[in-house]
Design an enzyme around this catalytic site. Structure first.
Site, short mmCIF file in Angstrom:
data_model
loop_
_atom_site.label_atom_id
_atom_site.label_comp_id
_atom_site.label_asym_id
_atom_site.label_seq_id
_atom_site.Cartn_x
_atom_site.Cartn_y
_atom_site.Cartn_z
N LYS A 95 8.31 -5.60 14.75
CA LYS A 95 8.63 -5.94 13.37
C LYS A 95 8.67 -7.45 13.24
O LYS A 95 9.00 -8.15 14.19
CB LYS A 95 10.00 -5.38 12.99
CG LYS A 95 10.19 -5.23 11.50
CD LYS A 95 9.43 -4.02 11.03
CE LYS A 95 9.75 -3.58 9.65
NZ LYS A 95 9.35 -2.18 9.44
N TYR A 116 12.87 0.62 -6.60
CA TYR A 116 11.63 0.87 -7.36
C TYR A 116 10.54 -0.11 -6.96
O TYR A 116 9.84 -0.67 -7.79
CB TYR A 116 11.92 0.86 -8.87
CG TYR A 116 11.12 1.89 -9.62
CD1 TYR A 116 11.14 3.23 -9.24
CD2 TYR A 116 10.31 1.53 -10.70
CE1 TYR A 116 10.39 4.18 -9.91
CE2 TYR A 116 9.56 2.48 -11.38
CZ TYR A 116 9.61 3.80 -10.98
OH TYR A 116 8.87 4.75 -11.65
N ASN A 119 7.29 -0.45 -3.90
CA ASN A 119 6.12 0.39 -3.58
C ASN A 119 6.55 1.83 -3.28
O ASN A 119 6.03 2.78 -3.86
CB ASN A 119 5.36 -0.23 -2.40
CG ASN A 119 4.22 0.67 -1.92
OD1 ASN A 119 4.46 1.77 -1.42
ND2 ASN A 119 3.00 0.21 -2.08
N GLY A 133 9.53 3.47 -3.75
CA GLY A 133 10.29 4.14 -4.80
C GLY A 133 9.42 4.55 -5.98
O GLY A 133 9.48 5.70 -6.43
N1 GLU Z 1 6.40 -1.48 7.26
C1 GLU Z 1 6.05 -0.09 7.36
C2 GLU Z 1 7.07 0.67 8.18
O1 GLU Z 1 8.21 0.29 8.28
C3 GLU Z 1 4.63 0.09 7.83
C4 GLU Z 1 4.34 -0.49 9.17
C5 GLU Z 1 2.87 -0.49 9.51
O2 GLU Z 1 2.09 -0.01 8.70
O3 GLU Z 1 2.56 -0.96 10.59
O4 GLU Z 1 6.79 1.70 8.71
#
Ligand code: GLU
Length: 415
Positions: free
Chosen positions: A105, A218, A220, A222
């Protein structure tokens, strides 16, 4: 109330799972911490000529099953511990969906709502300049998350491609369609979540055509959840909120009209013919399905006893604390845990990577079918584990996911 440390929550959840699986302490210790963290400072030239130094992180949690994967959040309250927790959850999420990927992340402490497009572009490119050695289609593949979007991904992909001297569409997912994005990525998180809601409704004996739904958040996830609840199921959306407050209507809300109102006014609040409702009260509404689709730690031991929904579908990451989990389980609330419920995003991200490698693109229908299959299998693997071990759905999701990561670690000779 003191703010809960999200990484402690993630570690606590893992500790519970280690107990259930009787995990050896060496493996448990490795899984409790990220394998790599990158901390960067990002001096960005602002539109007024001054330089502002932002802080950014990328946490790569575990890559036993494949290159690490996970979104990048731009948020004023981002912390390294939040990013660590989210990176851990990405690891379990990818394993649960049986994707050949590990978890990561990223986060930058900034307030995109107060920045111009130019400032955001410079920040996005600089973030890549600082971490590019550590990412790549075979190492770590970022994606959008809270307050980042396809345009952010486009800048980042372009910056990485410039540095390495070739087009590298596969370095990042969630890109716009014209530059290697996948059909169906835009609403994938919500759509994937609703496939699990469909399965959960069968399990709980709920007729979705007559179901009522409340949605917190609200953005993407939501908005698409609201819209798809109506088109896929014919359910009634009775409440919607965003960071400024919420709206309630017994008669039901039109998701498209609410989106338009939000685009015009900056919030869902004051939408005509509705009564105002706070974010807290929305969570306690007597509805069939509650969808937290905003931020973390919103369902705690304080409000969990008051949750009346039959199904809680966690499109947000980390909305429920471990103490609240126990209460919801005792009260018979069927929770579809975050790293199952919101896994549609990363699943279609994985499809996007595959299409980038192939240089051959699928039609939307094919993406939807493949996503449905993946989400349905994952939901039932969790439900089965929850019955087999007599544990709640989150613990069951951990059991399925952690087993897979541990197997990969063993096969590779790490433990
Ligand atoms: N940010 C999204 C999640 O938490 C998508 C992560 C991704 O597509 O790599 O799953």
């Amino acid at each position: 109330m003191e703010k809960l440390n999200l990484f402690s929550v993630a570690q606590k959840q893992l500790d519970q799972c280690a107990k259930i699986l009787n995990l050896d302490s060496n493996t448990h210790e490795i899984l409790r911490v990220p394998m790599r963290e990158i901390h960067v400072s990002l001096p960005v030239r602002m539109d007024d000529g001054s330089i502002k130094v932002f802080r950014g992180f990328r946490v790569q949690y575990n890559d036993a099953r494949g290159p690490t994967k996970g979104g990048i959040r731009f948020h004023p309250e981002e912390t390294i511990d939040t990013v660590r927790a989210l990176a851990a959850w990405m690891t379990w999420k990818c394993a649960l969906l049986d994707l050949p990927l590990g978890g990561a992340k990223g986060g930058v402490i900034c307030n995109p709502k107060q920045m111009s497009q130019g400032e955001l572009e410079r920040l996005s490119r600089l973030y890549i300049d600082r971490i590019w050695q550590f990412i790549g289609p075979e190492k770590d593949i970022p994606a959008p998350d809270v307050y980042t979007n396809p345009q952010t991904m486009a800048w980042m992909m372009d910056e990485y491609s410039k540095i390495v001297g070739k087009n590298q569409f596969g370095v990042i997912t969630g890109k716009p369609l014209g530059i290697g994005g996948s059909a169906g990525r835009d609403d994938a998180t919500a759509r994937g979540g609703l496939y699990t809601v469909r399965e959960a409704a069968k399990e709980c004996g709920i007729d979705l055509r007559k179901a009522t739904v409340a949605i917190q958040g609200y953005g993407n996830a939501g908005y698409n959840a609201a819209s798809l609840c109506k088109t896929l199921f014919g359910s009634e959306i009775v409440a919607i909120s965003d960071s400024k407050g919420g709206i309630f209507s017994k008669k039901g809300l039109d998701p498209e009209a609410v989106l338009e109102h939000k685009a015009k006014t900056g919030s869902v609040i004051n939408f005509p013919d509705t009564r105002p409702i706070s974010n807290e009260a929305l969570l306690e509404l007597d509805v069939d399905i509650l969808i937290p689709a905003a931020l973390e730690n919103v369902i705690t031991d304080l409000n969990a006893p008051k949750i009346k929904a039959k199904i809680v579908a966690e499109l947000a990451n980390g909305p429920t604390t471990p103490e609240a989990d126990d209460i919801l389980y005792k009260n018979g609330v069927h929770v579809i845990p975050d790293f199952l419920c919101n896994a549609g995003g990363v699943t279609v991200s994985y499809f996007e990577m595959v299409q980038n490698f192939y240089m051959y693109y699928w039609e939307e229908k094919e993406v939807h079918e493949r996503l449905d299959k993946k989400m349905t299998i994952a939901y039932h693997s969790v439900l089965d584990a929850s019955k087999e071990y007599s544990i709640n759905m989150r613990q069951a999701a951990y059991v399925v996911a952690v087993k897979r990561v541990v197997e990969a670690m063993k096969l590779r000779g790490w433990v």
